[in-house]
Scaffold this active site. Structure first.
Site, PDB file in Angstrom:
ATOM      1  N   SER A  25       0.942  -1.191  -0.011  1.00  0.00           N
ATOM      2  CA  SER A  25      -0.001   0.059   0.064  1.00  0.00           C
ATOM      3  C   SER A  25       0.938   1.326  -0.221  1.00  0.00           C
ATOM      4  O   SER A  25       0.612   2.234  -0.004  1.00  0.00           O
ATOM      5  CB  SER A  25      -1.176  -0.049   1.276  1.00  0.00           C
ATOM      6  N   ASN A 112      -1.794  -2.806  13.045  1.00  0.00           N
ATOM      7  CA  ASN A 112      -3.352  -2.631  13.304  1.00  0.00           C
ATOM      8  C   ASN A 112      -3.677  -1.379  13.938  1.00  0.00           C
ATOM      9  O   ASN A 112      -4.529  -0.735  13.667  1.00  0.00           O
ATOM     10  CB  ASN A 112      -4.032  -3.747  13.917  1.00  0.00           C
ATOM     11  N   HIS A 158     -40.971  22.141 -10.146  1.00  0.00           N
ATOM     12  CA  HIS A 158     -40.836  21.376 -11.381  1.00  0.00           C
ATOM     13  C   HIS A 158     -40.303  21.814 -12.611  1.00  0.00           C
ATOM     14  O   HIS A 158     -40.562  21.588 -13.576  1.00  0.00           O
ATOM     15  CB  HIS A 158     -42.447  20.939 -11.524  1.00  0.00           C
ATOM     16  N   SER A 279     -14.441  25.958 -27.093  1.00  0.00           N
ATOM     17  CA  SER A 279     -14.587  24.933 -27.924  1.00  0.00           C
ATOM     18  C   SER A 279     -13.389  24.591 -29.112  1.00  0.00           C
ATOM     19  O   SER A 279     -13.067  25.653 -29.598  1.00  0.00           O
ATOM     20  CB  SER A 279     -15.841  24.783 -28.671  1.00  0.00           C
ATOM     21  N   LYS A 285     -18.467  28.977 -28.608  1.00  0.00           N
ATOM     22  CA  LYS A 285     -18.502  28.486 -27.188  1.00  0.00           C
ATOM     23  C   LYS A 285     -18.002  29.064 -26.089  1.00  0.00           C
ATOM     24  O   LYS A 285     -16.858  29.338 -26.092  1.00  0.00           O
ATOM     25  CB  LYS A 285     -18.587  27.042 -27.450  1.00  0.00           C
ATOM     26  N   GLU A 292     -19.693  21.877 -14.452  1.00  0.00           N
ATOM     27  CA  GLU A 292     -19.957  20.316 -14.985  1.00  0.00           C
ATOM     28  C   GLU A 292     -19.138  19.308 -14.291  1.00  0.00           C
ATOM     29  O   GLU A 292     -19.527  18.185 -13.973  1.00  0.00           O
ATOM     30  CB  GLU A 292     -19.607  20.380 -16.477  1.00  0.00           C
ATOM     31  N   TYR A 319      -9.091  -6.852  12.998  1.00  0.00           N
ATOM     32  CA  TYR A 319      -8.547  -6.213  11.670  1.00  0.00           C
ATOM     33  C   TYR A 319      -8.479  -7.264  10.348  1.00  0.00           C
ATOM     34  O   TYR A 319      -8.404  -8.514  10.765  1.00  0.00           O
ATOM     35  CB  TYR A 319      -6.976  -5.938  11.947  1.00  0.00           C
ATOM     36  N   GLN A 324      -7.448  -2.144   4.396  1.00  0.00           N
ATOM     37  CA  GLN A 324      -6.530  -1.290   3.591  1.00  0.00           C
ATOM     38  C   GLN A 324      -7.116  -0.546   2.467  1.00  0.00           C
ATOM     39  O   GLN A 324      -6.386   0.671   2.013  1.00  0.00           O
ATOM     40  CB  GLN A 324      -5.500  -2.208   3.247  1.00  0.00           C
ATOM     41  N   LYS A 327      -8.193   3.469   2.099  1.00  0.00           N
ATOM     42  CA  LYS A 327      -7.343   4.750   2.035  1.00  0.00           C
ATOM     43  C   LYS A 327      -7.362   5.354   0.742  1.00  0.00           C
ATOM     44  O   LYS A 327      -7.726   6.623   0.680  1.00  0.00           O
ATOM     45  CB  LYS A 327      -5.756   4.126   2.346  1.00  0.00           C
TER      46      LYS A 327
HETATM   47  N1  ARG Z   1      -1.215  -1.316   5.457  1.00  0.00           N
HETATM   48  C1  ARG Z   1      -2.079  -1.992   6.261  1.00  0.00           C
HETATM   49  C2  ARG Z   1      -3.488  -1.243   6.256  1.00  0.00           C
HETATM   50  O1  ARG Z   1      -3.607   0.094   5.785  1.00  0.00           O
HETATM   51  C3  ARG Z   1      -1.548  -1.483   7.618  1.00  0.00           C
HETATM   52  C4  ARG Z   1      -2.032  -2.639   8.619  1.00  0.00           C
HETATM   53  C5  ARG Z   1      -1.519  -4.116   8.402  1.00  0.00           C
HETATM   54  N2  ARG Z   1      -1.605  -4.973   9.311  1.00  0.00           N
HETATM   55  C6  ARG Z   1      -1.470  -6.232   9.072  1.00  0.00           C
HETATM   56  N3  ARG Z   1      -1.354  -7.055  10.185  1.00  0.00           N
HETATM   57  N4  ARG Z   1      -1.118  -6.775   8.106  1.00  0.00           N
HETATM   58  O2  ARG Z   1      -4.339  -1.656   6.602  1.00  0.00           O
END
Ligand code: ARG
Length: 471
Positions: A25, A112, A158, A279, A285, A292, A319, A324, A327
């Site tokens: 990640s 975690n 409307h 345009s 235009k 938009e 967890y 992950q 993000k």
């Molecule tokens: N990159 C992981 C995430 O964003 C971090 C936590 C990973 N924990 C693990 N036990 N693999 O969730």
């Protein structure tokens, strides 16, 4: 051959290259580097304070983390895919720099609870940024409403002309939407304002840690009282994404109106040349690309919310790596809403309101028909009957190709003997608008009051939430 990973001890084989890439990640979670380092510094202090590591080690770790941060910001730190994520990359950089002491940082901690802490810090920080931008846009809306306070336009239901209203009244609606958005983001801040570190991987830790110390140092209002909850909660991210989605729905509605209003068919507003594009083929235009695009980006922001809801919906405790996936959607949402708020402030500040065209749209229509009926009601005619009479008059005008104000008094009288010369004043757009003087109505008096209250509210909100802006 053992695995070189930080967790490689129990493995006999190296991780497959493609698997490495698939589960890493670092390509996106590097954005948490500042929060990760901030959390690690406090964690190291706490470990030393509790006698879990020595003061010397803590000092070295903290100094090292500052250097690692500097190096990253100077582009001198290469993150590596094989170290998976921001947490392991930073830890590796630290141990490379300071040796053995670096290896003690992760005592009593798991990635975690570490990633959970980073995400809480990050959401808190970004809420502060978003609030400041919402407030700026609200100010621009307030300014446009003040500047055009008495401009009359048709109000719609409307998408059909309904009753004359003030443009300022119409526009202030967006102020109130943003006011609720502001409050929703403040609530998302409070949800993120709980400290998860100390949960370990899921069950807590065998070390005598002091979670309250970390809480205080990082200025968290609350602390998770269940370690499983601490590592598996992403409600605060969902709340942020949900506030962002509703904000985008509001900006998208505003966009839709601005796009319509800047069409030749409406011609109610004109966007600044600097905010539009042309345009490549059609020389005439001038396209409202910005609204938009904002309308278009709403789909992605709402999608990010739905994506995380779907990811979370069947996750067993505690967890899971699925998490992950929280993000990229969050980062994308943060970037998108910040950008949309910034450009929208410019769009509104540069937008010209074409008062004469709005006025014409009111005059050349029948949106004063309710007032004609109300006029008769005030002369003693029951509303249902008055409605019927006014409807017949509208029909008569449509057939004759004119408007209510064009009828002679004699023509009015053929519909009801209650009509007098004062009817002309009763159906003037100004009269129609200012007669709606009920609290929250469109009269100039009410809208002025609304604007004063809105201005004070914004000022107070900014004062009360100022600490959220300055993380
Ligand atoms: N990159 C992981 C995430 O964003 C971090 C936590 C990973 N924990 C693990 N036990 N693999 O969730």
């Amino acid at each position: 051959m053992s695995n070189e990973k930080l967790w490689g001890g129990r493995f006999e084989k190296k991780t497959d290259e493609q698997i490495n890439e698939f589960q890493a990640s670092i390509m996106f979670d590097w954005r948490l580097y500042a929060e990760d380092i901030q959390g690690s510094i406090v964690h190291a202090k706490m470990l030393a304070q509790c006698g879990i590591i020595s003061q010397e080690d803590a000092k070295e770790i903290i100094k090292g983390l500052h250097t690692v941060k500097q190096k990253f910001e100077n582009d001198e730190l290469g993150f590596r895919m094989e170290y998976e994520d921001v947490h392991l990359n930073l830890e590796k950089a630290l141990t490379n720099l300071i040796g053995e002491a670096g290896g003690r940082l992760h005592t009593a901690r798991s990635r975690n609870d570490q990633v959970a802490l980073d995400m809480h810090l990050y959401v808190r920080k970004e809420v502060g940024n978003v609030l400041a931008l919402i407030a700026k846009l609200q100010m621009a809306i307030l300014a446009a409403a003040k500047e055009n306070i008495e401009v009359i336009m048709p109000g719609y239901t409307h998408l059909q002309r309904a009753q004359p209203i003030l443009f300022s009244h119409h526009f202030m609606t967006y102020f109130w939407m943003l006011e609720r958005d502001f409050a929703r983001f403040v609530r998302a801040y409070h949800s993120a304002d709980y400290m998860p570190l100390g949960a370990g991987a899921l069950a807590g830790t065998t070390f005598p840690i002091d979670r309250n110390f970390v809480q205080e140092q990082l200025n968290f209002q609350g602390i998770y009282l269940n370690s499983l909850d601490a590592v598996s909660d992403r409600d605060f991210v969902l709340e942020f994404l949900s506030a962002a989605s509703i904000l985008m729905v509001h900006l998208s509605r505003l966009s839709e109106e601005i796009i319509l209003w800047s069409s030749r068919e409406f011609s109610f507003v004109e966007l600044d040349d600097a905010h539009c594009t042309g345009s490549s083929m059609m020389p005439q235009k001038k396209n409202p690309d910005v609204p938009e695009l904002v309308r278009g980006k709403t789909g992605r922001v709402v999608g990010n919310l739905v994506a995380l809801l779907t990811t979370m919906k069947a996750l067993p405790l505690a967890y899971n790596k699925d998490m992950q996936e929280d993000k990229e959607g969050l980062f994308d949402t943060v970037d998108t809403i910040k950008q949309c708020l910034v450009v929208y402030e410019q769009i509104i500040s540069g937008m010209k309101v074409k008062a004469e065209n709005m006025r014409r749209a009111v005059e050349e229509d029948y949106s004063n028909a309710t007032d004609l009926a109300d006029y008769l009601v005030k002369k003693g005619v029951p509303f249902r009957q008055a409605h019927e009479i006014s409807g017949k008059i509208v029909h008569y005008c449509i057939e004759h190709g004119n408007f209510l104000k064009d009828l002679s008094l004699d023509e009015f009288k053929t519909f009801s003997d209650k009509f007098d010369a004062d009817v002309y004043d009763a159906i003037k757009p100004e009269t129609c608008v200012n007669a709606r003087n009920s609290l929250g109505g469109t009269s100039t008096e009410q809208v002025k009051k609304q604007i004063v209250i809105a201005g004070k509210l914004l000022e107070n909100l900014l004062k009360n939430t100022a600490p959220l802006f300055s993380e």
